[in-house]
Design an enzyme around this catalytic site. Structure first.
Site, PDB file in Angstrom:
ATOM      1  N   ARG A  50       0.827  -1.228   0.000  1.00 22.05           N
ATOM      2  CA  ARG A  50       0.000   0.000   0.000  1.00 22.05           C
ATOM      3  C   ARG A  50       0.850   1.263   0.000  1.00 22.05           C
ATOM      4  O   ARG A  50       0.554   2.193  -0.749  1.00 22.05           O
ATOM      5  CB  ARG A  50      -1.006  -0.032   1.152  1.00 22.05           C
ATOM      6  CG  ARG A  50      -1.846   1.215   1.276  1.00 22.05           C
ATOM      7  CD  ARG A  50      -3.208   0.972   1.939  1.00 22.05           C
ATOM      8  NE  ARG A  50      -3.132   0.166   3.136  1.00 22.05           N
ATOM      9  CZ  ARG A  50      -2.677   0.589   4.324  1.00 22.05           C
ATOM     10  NH1 ARG A  50      -2.272   1.837   4.465  1.00 22.05           N
ATOM     11  NH2 ARG A  50      -2.633  -0.213   5.356  1.00 22.05           N
ATOM     12  N   TYR A 102     -10.914  21.221 -15.387  1.00 17.55           N
ATOM     13  CA  TYR A 102     -11.551  19.913 -15.501  1.00 17.55           C
ATOM     14  C   TYR A 102     -12.791  19.878 -14.606  1.00 17.55           C
ATOM     15  O   TYR A 102     -12.687  20.093 -13.398  1.00 17.55           O
ATOM     16  CB  TYR A 102     -10.548  18.816 -15.125  1.00 17.55           C
ATOM     17  CG  TYR A 102     -11.180  17.461 -15.084  1.00 17.55           C
ATOM     18  CD1 TYR A 102     -11.845  16.949 -16.191  1.00 17.55           C
ATOM     19  CD2 TYR A 102     -11.144  16.689 -13.932  1.00 17.55           C
ATOM     20  CE1 TYR A 102     -12.452  15.711 -16.140  1.00 17.55           C
ATOM     21  CE2 TYR A 102     -11.736  15.458 -13.880  1.00 17.55           C
ATOM     22  CZ  TYR A 102     -12.407  14.974 -14.994  1.00 17.55           C
ATOM     23  OH  TYR A 102     -13.014  13.755 -14.942  1.00 17.55           O
ATOM     24  N   ASP A 175      -2.193  21.434 -13.018  1.00 17.88           N
ATOM     25  CA  ASP A 175      -2.673  20.268 -13.760  1.00 17.88           C
ATOM     26  C   ASP A 175      -2.156  20.433 -15.188  1.00 17.88           C
ATOM     27  O   ASP A 175      -2.657  21.256 -15.955  1.00 17.88           O
ATOM     28  CB  ASP A 175      -4.209  20.211 -13.716  1.00 17.88           C
ATOM     29  CG  ASP A 175      -4.772  19.022 -14.482  1.00 17.88           C
ATOM     30  OD1 ASP A 175      -4.048  18.444 -15.312  1.00 17.88           O
ATOM     31  OD2 ASP A 175      -5.959  18.694 -14.275  1.00 17.88           O
ATOM     32  N   LYS A 200      -4.378   9.972 -19.497  1.00 20.54           N
ATOM     33  CA  LYS A 200      -4.477  10.627 -20.814  1.00 20.54           C
ATOM     34  C   LYS A 200      -3.194  10.400 -21.619  1.00 20.54           C
ATOM     35  O   LYS A 200      -2.876   9.288 -21.968  1.00 20.54           O
ATOM     36  CB  LYS A 200      -4.811  12.096 -20.619  1.00 20.54           C
ATOM     37  CG  LYS A 200      -5.879  12.366 -19.559  1.00 20.54           C
ATOM     38  CD  LYS A 200      -7.226  11.778 -19.911  1.00 20.54           C
ATOM     39  CE  LYS A 200      -8.191  11.951 -18.729  1.00 20.54           C
ATOM     40  NZ  LYS A 200      -9.511  11.441 -18.979  1.00 20.54           N
TER      41      LYS A 200
HETATM   42  N1  PLP Z   1      -7.400  16.671 -15.204  1.00 24.11           N
HETATM   43  C1  PLP Z   1      -7.755  16.735 -16.481  1.00 24.11           C
HETATM   44  C2  PLP Z   1      -7.292  17.895 -17.316  1.00 24.11           C
HETATM   45  C3  PLP Z   1      -8.564  15.745 -17.034  1.00 24.11           C
HETATM   46  O1  PLP Z   1      -8.929  15.811 -18.329  1.00 24.11           O
HETATM   47  C4  PLP Z   1      -8.985  14.660 -16.222  1.00 24.11           C
HETATM   48  C5  PLP Z   1      -9.859  13.589 -16.750  1.00 24.11           C
HETATM   49  O2  PLP Z   1     -10.517  13.759 -17.758  1.00 24.11           O
HETATM   50  C6  PLP Z   1      -8.577  14.626 -14.898  1.00 24.11           C
HETATM   51  C7  PLP Z   1      -7.783  15.643 -14.415  1.00 24.11           C
HETATM   52  C8  PLP Z   1      -8.981  13.491 -14.005  1.00 24.11           C
HETATM   53  O3  PLP Z   1      -8.271  12.362 -14.332  1.00 24.11           O
HETATM   54  P1  PLP Z   1      -8.814  10.858 -14.040  1.00 24.11           P
HETATM   55  O4  PLP Z   1      -9.988  10.651 -14.948  1.00 24.11           O
HETATM   56  O5  PLP Z   1      -7.650   9.987 -14.309  1.00 24.11           O
HETATM   57  O6  PLP Z   1      -9.232  10.836 -12.609  1.00 24.11           O
END
Ligand code: PLP
Length: 378
Positions: A50, A102, A175, A200
């Site tokens: 873990r 997001y 991000d 992604k």
């Molecule tokens: N940040 C961005 C820019 C995203 O496009 C996404 C998902 O679409 C996320 C964060 C979240 O990622 P996850 O779907 O792996 O939790």
């Protein structure tokens, strides 16, 4: 040791060889527990699955090097990576976050984040002055950025915002999912943390859900993040870590293809009679194009959005007519995706109803254009 280029490091996954077998592809370490030495020590560095795992560490070493960071950690999803960062904050802490980001994380901040006692200001993060004006010195603990931002592809000035945030005693987390470490390295612009939905581009094959965090330095926040990942059980599984490593080997090749095709499509679609507007930071008429040129190297990403003439019904009808593009959420895979974002984001979203989000994959750009053109023309 020469300074190998990112493409070289990626192709060989840092050149790691399994010391026991000399395998070019290291084995997947699946054990959840490890033998103690007879004198009660754990000299291997491994105790339990873990808190840590060897395959996970291999993925982390690649991501840390790509971002030029002090360390990286991978987690079970992009959301868990982001939530881990907000979990380092205390009730009463103030957070500045983008108006365009997001959607699921924005919703989490506005609901769960607020329930945990965070005060969140959503601002126009394409305007560094607006971010600076929202800072409350001493109370603002974190500025969250996403650049390019989903799904309007606005660009935030990381360096200017980091200067203002640091002067106010706040950290900056970015991000950087859609820029990837190949186009922008936020730590080099002054950010403290970088987050990726590794689901992604990093993985790139739409078959792993994963998240990553990278830190500029090993500090109290990083130690706290390690504790949070271990105690909340947020680590990525070893099979997923292996698939992530395998995907990252071709990140450079995939991303170059996606950037080139996205720019080509954006340029052609800008003058399309059925299109109201194309949102893509690589277009000279994008409001932050000059900033994008300074902050992104080697391309402007594989994501763009189009606003379809005739409004929401025309946008949805266009998405219904494509044959090659796949109508699906997510992004950053080798297959091109098209999505009516307002349908998924809900009423609080800044996403206009006539917008279709395009994730450009690795297909031939002429095929991609022909399919979209036919769908737009009906
Ligand atoms: N940040 C961005 C820019 C995203 O496009 C996404 C998902 O679409 C996320 C964060 C979240 O990622 P996850 O779907 O792996 O939790």
């Amino acid at each position: 040791m020469p300074q190998w280029k990112p493409r070289t490091l990626l192709a060989q996954a840092l050149g790691a060889i399994d010391p026991a077998s000399r395998a070019i592809v290291p084995p997947i370490h699946v054990s959840t527990t490890y033998e103690r030495d007879a004198d009660n020590q754990y000299r291997s560095g491994n105790v339990y699955g873990r808190p840590d795992n060897e395959t996970v560490r291999e993925a982390e070493a690649i991501i840390a090097q790509l971002e030029n960071g002090a360390a990286a950690m991978v987690l079970g999803s992009g959301m868990s990576a982001a939530v881990a960062v907000f979990s380092t904050l205390a009730p009463g802490d103030h957070v500045v976050a983008p108006r365009v980001m997001y959607w699921a994380l924005r919703n989490w901040l506005a609901s769960e984040g607020v329930r945990r006692g965070l005060e969140v200001s959503f601002v126009d993060a394409a305007d560094a002055g607006a971010v600076a004006a929202a800072l409350q010195p001493g109370r603002t603990k974190l500025v969250w950025l996403e650049t390019p931002s989903n799904p309007l592809w606005e660009i935030s000035d990381i360096a200017a915002i980091a200067r203002a945030a640091h002067a106010a005693g706040a950290r900056v987390a970015v991000d950087s999912t859609c820029a990837t470490p190949l186009l922008t390295r936020p730590l080099e612009f002054g950010a403290d943390l970088v987050m990726h939905a590794a689901t992604k581009y990093l993985n790139g094959h739409s078959d792993v859900v994963a998240g990553a965090l990278v830190t500029a330095k090993i500090d109290e926040t990083w130690t706290s993040l390690q504790r949070i990942r271990a105690s909340h059980g947020m680590i990525l599984g070893p099979f997923e870590a292996y698939l992530l490593i395998r995907g990252m080997r071709t990140l450079d090749l995939r991303l170059r293809a996606a950037c080139a095709s996205a720019l080509e499509l954006a340029t052609r679609l800008e003058n399309h009679p059925q299109i109201e507007a194309v949102l893509y930071p690589g277009l000279p008429r994008h409001p932050q194009h000059e900033l994008a040129r300074a902050q992104m190297q080697g391309g402007f990403g594989g994501m763009l959005s189009i606003r379809v003439r005739g409004g929401e019904s025309h946008a949805i009808a266009t998405a219904a007519r494509v044959r090659l593009w796949k109508r699906a959420t997510s992004l950053g895979g080798v297959e091109s995706l098209i999505e009516h974002r307002a349908s998924i984001e809900g009423p609080d979203s800044p996403c206009p109803p006539d917008l279709l989000r395009l994730s450009v994959g690795a297909e031939d750009v002429e095929d991609l254009f022909a399919d979209l053109d036919a769908a737009l023309r009906g």
